[in-house]
Design a protein around this motif. Structure first.
Motif, PDB file in Angstrom:
ATOM      1  N   THR A 132       1.264   8.950  -1.728  1.00 54.25           N
ATOM      2  CA  THR A 132       1.345   7.586  -2.237  1.00 54.25           C
ATOM      3  C   THR A 132       0.933   6.551  -1.189  1.00 54.25           C
ATOM      4  OG1 THR A 132       3.129   8.241  -3.738  1.00 54.25           O
ATOM      5  CG2 THR A 132       2.843   5.891  -3.334  1.00 54.25           C
ATOM      6  N   LEU A 133       1.478   6.659   0.037  1.00 54.17           N
ATOM      7  CA  LEU A 133       1.161   5.662   1.063  1.00 54.17           C
ATOM      8  C   LEU A 133      -0.330   5.646   1.417  1.00 54.17           C
ATOM      9  CD1 LEU A 133       4.222   5.783   3.501  1.00 54.17           C
ATOM     10  CD2 LEU A 133       3.594   3.974   1.889  1.00 54.17           C
ATOM     11  N   PRO A 134      -0.965   6.809   1.652  1.00 51.17           N
ATOM     12  CA  PRO A 134      -2.418   6.768   1.925  1.00 51.17           C
ATOM     13  C   PRO A 134      -3.218   6.192   0.760  1.00 51.17           C
ATOM     14  CG  PRO A 134      -1.491   8.869   2.614  1.00 51.17           C
ATOM     15  CD  PRO A 134      -0.419   8.157   1.862  1.00 51.17           C
ATOM     16  N   TRP A 135      -2.832   6.556  -0.467  1.00 43.40           N
ATOM     17  CA  TRP A 135      -3.545   5.993  -1.619  1.00 43.40           C
ATOM     18  C   TRP A 135      -3.363   4.484  -1.686  1.00 43.40           C
ATOM     19  CZ3 TRP A 135      -1.050   3.399  -5.642  1.00 43.40           C
ATOM     20  CH2 TRP A 135      -1.888   2.986  -6.685  1.00 43.40           C
ATOM     21  N   PHE A 136      -2.146   3.983  -1.471  1.00 42.51           N
ATOM     22  CA  PHE A 136      -1.891   2.546  -1.528  1.00 42.51           C
ATOM     23  C   PHE A 136      -2.718   1.811  -0.476  1.00 42.51           C
ATOM     24  CE2 PHE A 136       0.313  -1.336  -0.361  1.00 42.51           C
ATOM     25  CZ  PHE A 136       0.606  -1.902  -1.599  1.00 42.51           C
ATOM     26  N   PHE A 137      -2.781   2.376   0.729  1.00 43.10           N
ATOM     27  CA  PHE A 137      -3.540   1.727   1.803  1.00 43.10           C
ATOM     28  C   PHE A 137      -5.027   1.654   1.444  1.00 43.10           C
ATOM     29  CE2 PHE A 137      -5.913   1.770   5.802  1.00 43.10           C
ATOM     30  CZ  PHE A 137      -5.331   0.689   6.460  1.00 43.10           C
ATOM     31  N   LYS A 138      -5.560   2.744   0.921  1.00 36.58           N
ATOM     32  CA  LYS A 138      -6.985   2.754   0.555  1.00 36.58           C
ATOM     33  C   LYS A 138      -7.272   1.803  -0.602  1.00 36.58           C
ATOM     34  CE  LYS A 138      -7.687   7.580   1.962  1.00 36.58           C
ATOM     35  NZ  LYS A 138      -7.946   8.950   1.458  1.00 36.58           N
ATOM     36  N   ARG A 139      -6.359   1.818  -1.596  1.00 41.10           N
ATOM     37  CA  ARG A 139      -6.645   1.050  -2.808  1.00 41.10           C
ATOM     38  C   ARG A 139      -6.391  -0.434  -2.633  1.00 41.10           C
ATOM     39  NH1 ARG A 139      -8.299  -1.557  -5.907  1.00 41.10           N
ATOM     40  NH2 ARG A 139      -8.318  -1.544  -8.191  1.00 41.10           N
ATOM     41  N   TRP A 140      -5.295  -0.813  -1.972  1.00 45.34           N
ATOM     42  CA  TRP A 140      -4.883  -2.210  -1.960  1.00 45.34           C
ATOM     43  C   TRP A 140      -5.029  -2.906  -0.609  1.00 45.34           C
ATOM     44  CZ3 TRP A 140      -4.879  -3.888  -6.593  1.00 45.34           C
ATOM     45  CH2 TRP A 140      -4.523  -3.047  -7.642  1.00 45.34           C
ATOM     46  N   VAL A 141      -5.328  -2.158   0.456  1.00 42.16           N
ATOM     47  CA  VAL A 141      -5.611  -2.772   1.752  1.00 42.16           C
ATOM     48  C   VAL A 141      -7.111  -2.709   2.027  1.00 42.16           C
ATOM     49  CG1 VAL A 141      -5.188  -2.720   4.234  1.00 42.16           C
ATOM     50  CG2 VAL A 141      -3.321  -2.207   2.632  1.00 42.16           C
ATOM     51  N   LEU A 142      -7.707  -1.524   1.844  1.00 45.11           N
ATOM     52  CA  LEU A 142      -9.147  -1.371   2.039  1.00 45.11           C
ATOM     53  C   LEU A 142      -9.937  -1.665   0.769  1.00 45.11           C
ATOM     54  CD1 LEU A 142      -9.183   1.918   4.168  1.00 45.11           C
ATOM     55  CD2 LEU A 142      -9.131  -0.462   4.963  1.00 45.11           C
ATOM     56  N   PHE A 143      -9.225  -1.826  -0.359  1.00 49.58           N
ATOM     57  CA  PHE A 143      -9.838  -2.143  -1.659  1.00 49.58           C
ATOM     58  C   PHE A 143     -10.910  -1.126  -2.055  1.00 49.58           C
ATOM     59  CE2 PHE A 143      -8.226  -6.249  -0.150  1.00 49.58           C
ATOM     60  CZ  PHE A 143      -7.409  -6.584  -1.239  1.00 49.58           C
ATOM     61  N   GLN A 144     -10.584   0.139  -1.865  1.00 49.53           N
ATOM     62  CA  GLN A 144     -11.478   1.205  -2.291  1.00 49.53           C
ATOM     63  C   GLN A 144     -11.156   1.557  -3.745  1.00 49.53           C
ATOM     64  OE1 GLN A 144     -11.113   4.523   0.392  1.00 49.53           O
ATOM     65  NE2 GLN A 144     -11.752   3.329   2.186  1.00 49.53           N
ATOM     66  N   ARG A 145     -11.980   1.092  -4.662  1.00 51.84           N
ATOM     67  CA  ARG A 145     -11.731   1.320  -6.084  1.00 51.84           C
ATOM     68  C   ARG A 145     -11.781   2.801  -6.461  1.00 51.84           C
ATOM     69  NH1 ARG A 145     -11.973  -3.030  -9.502  1.00 51.84           N
ATOM     70  NH2 ARG A 145     -12.479  -5.043  -8.547  1.00 51.84           N
ATOM     71  N   SER A 146     -12.443   3.590  -5.661  1.00 47.34           N
ATOM     72  CA  SER A 146     -12.569   5.014  -5.970  1.00 47.34           C
ATOM     73  C   SER A 146     -11.335   5.827  -5.569  1.00 47.34           C
ATOM     74  CB  SER A 146     -13.793   5.594  -5.257  1.00 47.34           C
ATOM     75  OG  SER A 146     -13.662   5.444  -3.844  1.00 47.34           O
ATOM     76  N   ALA A 147     -10.393   5.199  -4.878  1.00 48.71           N
ATOM     77  CA  ALA A 147      -9.209   5.932  -4.425  1.00 48.71           C
ATOM     78  C   ALA A 147      -8.403   6.421  -5.617  1.00 48.71           C
ATOM     79  CB  ALA A 147      -8.349   5.031  -3.540  1.00 48.71           C
ATOM     80  N   LYS A 148      -8.020   7.683  -5.585  1.00 46.08           N
ATOM     81  CA  LYS A 148      -7.243   8.284  -6.663  1.00 46.08           C
ATOM     82  C   LYS A 148      -5.921   8.811  -6.116  1.00 46.08           C
ATOM     83  CE  LYS A 148     -10.457   7.817  -9.824  1.00 46.08           C
ATOM     84  NZ  LYS A 148     -10.270   6.916 -10.981  1.00 46.08           N
ATOM     85  N   LEU A 149      -4.868   8.628  -6.908  1.00 42.59           N
ATOM     86  CA  LEU A 149      -3.552   9.143  -6.526  1.00 42.59           C
ATOM     87  C   LEU A 149      -3.315  10.464  -7.244  1.00 42.59           C
ATOM     88  CD1 LEU A 149      -0.823   8.882  -5.119  1.00 42.59           C
ATOM     89  CD2 LEU A 149      -0.027   7.542  -7.084  1.00 42.59           C
ATOM     90  N   GLU A 150      -3.218  11.527  -6.473  1.00 44.46           N
ATOM     91  CA  GLU A 150      -2.953  12.847  -7.054  1.00 44.46           C
ATOM     92  C   GLU A 150      -1.548  12.855  -7.649  1.00 44.46           C
ATOM     93  OE1 GLU A 150      -2.222  16.906  -4.864  1.00 44.46           O
ATOM     94  OE2 GLU A 150      -4.373  16.471  -4.902  1.00 44.46           O
TER      95      GLU A 150
END
Length: 641
Positions: free
Chosen positions: A590-608
């Motif tokens: 969850t934490l790595p996904w949150f950082f990628k999606r909402w800090v780095l704004f990587q729209r392709s980030a997926k949460l397994e």
């Protein structure tokens, strides 16, 4: 619940015993083709339909045995159809043979899926009645809010001494002491004796007569006695009404219906602040009217509760399936839905009961800690309940008039500002109707807690300004912002969540523990806050609770799983996942996904996803929002947390 008698069903019990401790152990030859998930240690985070994998002959055999043993043979045709729908909910239009659904039955299931809010009138009446019970709770809480600036002088405890300050806090805390130490713990035995409706009826009496009596008290010990008695009723009611609403509601909108408890508790707070304002100029009796008026909504609660149907799950717990059918038929739009729900619930409860036997009250209480599946539910319910007190909302609900007065307002202005708080607290509960079953319980509270931190700090810092209109307006503004964030988040979640998470066998004692936790700390808060306010000022007090919000956020992140859109029985699988596995997932996924999606704004980030559905269609549907439903790597066997 009576034991099943067929060899086919006994084989299930033997299989569960064989597979204990191993998630998804293979079945022995001759037993059902399903695999069972250990309800104590679900290491693979699997959620299973208990009917999945059964052959048509096996399923029909179970239906025959069920109908005969439970006295439902007159509904055997519907039960056969309902069992097939429950086995594969997405494929009901393709059921063939003698059990094929007619057009009316297909239309009923289609309407249920696409028009979730088209509910029977009796279900709406049940929720309205539960909402009245919540309004009683809210008004009971805030009646003394306005009276706090009047009654201490009348009772001779109005000085600034530590003794008098603590006595004022004790009178405010009286209902919560009565609830936490008596009322909540009576919920389990009297639910067992009288059912959900009987408990609510009895508790309403405690919210009428002691409340009326409190308006006529002439000394603080008399007032304390009345408020302790009122607290007994509040504790029993708060432990039962959310359960009653949860057990009667469909899974897809259960959160929205059960959260009406919080919304109408907020409405009760609003009514209390409005009434306090309305009677301000009535002279010396104004505070007596403020304290005594909360009995008013308890009257319709007394009159309406027996017009509502009893909880079908309570009847099933008592092995009264005929009564459960009669009750469920009032709560669903079509008899096929009744047949489906009753057979599905029964099938899941048969698995649950192998692990969670109905025991005496003392043993059930101990099992809140000793049974891993129940312990995880206890920890999660404890967390959301204590977080409601840690967040600081009740220092506003109980003492807003005193806070605003200490901030430089006169008596009427302080009551007016409290009225504004009550109005906002109620209005901003409405969004939770649409968000609690879409965004989910966990997501709502994880979003709102950080917002409550900065709004409390801002309100406290504004008290450093010079006294005047600007200071009063800014303090009120940030207090109102705090309420806006609280009301759709931590407001509706705790009682909704705690009413869901416990298995049927431990639901009353578990909910009693959860509510006792909430109200015990409300009592502590009531007693200590006047002293804290005096010693640390508004800034220190608000800063303290801002810190508590951060602690609560961390606790929720690691200990509170999501429960949205699961049946009450499916939650057995959710809470079978060890706490250590759940926490590891939050840190590593969850934490790595949150950082990628909402800090780095990587729209392709997926949460397994953590949870995996054995039904492939359901896995695809539920997993689409968060990423591919690819199973996690096998986890080595670990101790249950």
């Amino acid at each position: 619940m009576a034991d099943r008698k067929s060899s086919d069903i006994r084989a299930d019990s033997d299989q569960i015993a064989e597979s204990k401790g191993v998630a998804g152990a293979p079945l022995e030859k001759g037993v059902s083709h399903t695999e069972h998930v250990d309800l104590n240690q679900n290491l693979q985070a699997r959620i299973r339909n208990p009917l999945e994998g059964l052959s048509h002959a096996e399923l029909m055999s179970r239906v025959e045995v069920f109908a005969q043993e439970k006295g439902l043979t007159e509904h055997i045709g519907l039960l056969r159809k309902g069992a097939l729908v429950a086995q594969d909910p997405e494929n009901y239009e393709n059921i063939g043979g003698e059990e094929a659904l007619d057009e009316e039955e297909k239309a009923a299931l289609h309407k249920e899926a696409n028009h979730k809010w088209r509910l029977p009138g009796r279900l709406y009446l049940t929720i309205i009645t539960c909402s009245i019970g919540a309004a009683v709770q809210g008004w009971d809480q805030t009646g003394i809010n306005g009276a706090n600036i009047f009654f201490p002088k009348v009772y001779g405890i109005g000085s600034d001494s530590t003794r008098d300050t603590l006595l004022v806090g004790l009178l405010n805390a009286g209902p919560y002491i009565g609830s936490a130490f008596i009322g909540c713990w009576l919920s389990d035995p009297i639910n067992n004796w009288f059912g959900r409706r009987g408990v609510i009826f009895l508790s309403a009496h405690f919210c009428v007569w002691p409340v009326i009596g409190s308006a006529f008290c002439h000394a603080w010990p008399e007032q304390l006695a009345c408020r302790l008695l009122m607290g007994i009723g509040m504790g029993v009611k708060a432990s039962t009404v959310p359960i009653y609403a949860a057990e009667n509601s469909p899974a897809a909108i259960r959160g929205a219906l059960v959260m009406s408890w919080q919304m109408w508790t907020a409405f009760g707070i609003f009514l209390g602040t409005a009434f306090n304002l309305a009677v301000f100029y009535t002279g010396d009796i104004n505070w007596r009217l403020m304290i005594g008026a909360p009995f008013i909504p308890a009257i319709p609660l007394l009159l309406l509760i027996y017009v509502c149907p009893e909880s079908p799950r309570w009847y099933m717990k008592k092995d009264r399936y005929v009564d459960a059918w009669k009750s469920m038929i009032k709560l669903r739009n079509h008899p096929l839905q009744v047949a489906r729900d009753i057979f599905y619930i029964h099938s899941q409860l048969e698995l649950e009961i192998q692990l969670l036997q109905n025991t005496n009250y003392a043993k059930r209480f101990v099992e809140l800690i000793t049974i891993p599946r129940v312990r995880r539910a206890t920890l999660a319910a404890f967390t959301v309940m204590i977080a409601q007190q840690m967040c600081g909302i009740n220092i506003i609900a109980f003492y807003s008039t005193s806070i605003f007065k200490d901030n430089g307002s006169d008596d009427f202005q302080a009551l007016l500002a409290s009225f504004g708080f009550g109005l906002i607290n109620w209005l901003f509960a409405f969004p939770a109707f649409w968000t609690i079953d879409t965004f989910g319980r966990r997501s709502l509270i994880l979003f709102t807690f950080p917002q409550m931190v900065w709004t409390l700090l801002a309100a406290g810092l504004c008290t450093l300004l010079d006294q005047g209109t600007t200071r009063t307006a800014l303090v009120a503004f940030f207090v109102y912002l705090f309420a806006m964030f609280y009301s759709p988040g931590e407001g509706p979640v705790p009682f909704t969540y705690s009413a869901e998470v416990f298995p049927l066998s431990h639901r009353e004692v578990g909910m009693g523990f959860a509510v006792a936790t909430c109200l015990f700390w409300a009592a502590v808060l009531n007693i200590t806050f006047p002293f804290l306010l005096k010693q640390a000022t508004v800034l220190g007090a608000f800063g303290c609770y801002a810190g508590f919000n951060l602690v609560a956020f961390v606790m929720i992140f690691f200990w509170v799983p999501e429960t949205k859109q699961r049946t009450l029985e499916e939650l057995d699988y959710v809470f079978a996942v060890p706490t250590s596995k759940f926490g590891h997932y939050q840190v590593t996924k969850t934490l790595p996904w949150f950082f990628k999606r909402w800090v780095l704004f990587q729209r392709s980030a997926k949460l397994e996803p953590l949870y995996h559905f054995d039904n492939e269609k359901k896995a695809t549907r539920e997993g689409a929002a968060d990423g591919p439903a690819t199973p996690l790597a096998e986890t080595k066997k670990e101790e249950s947390a």
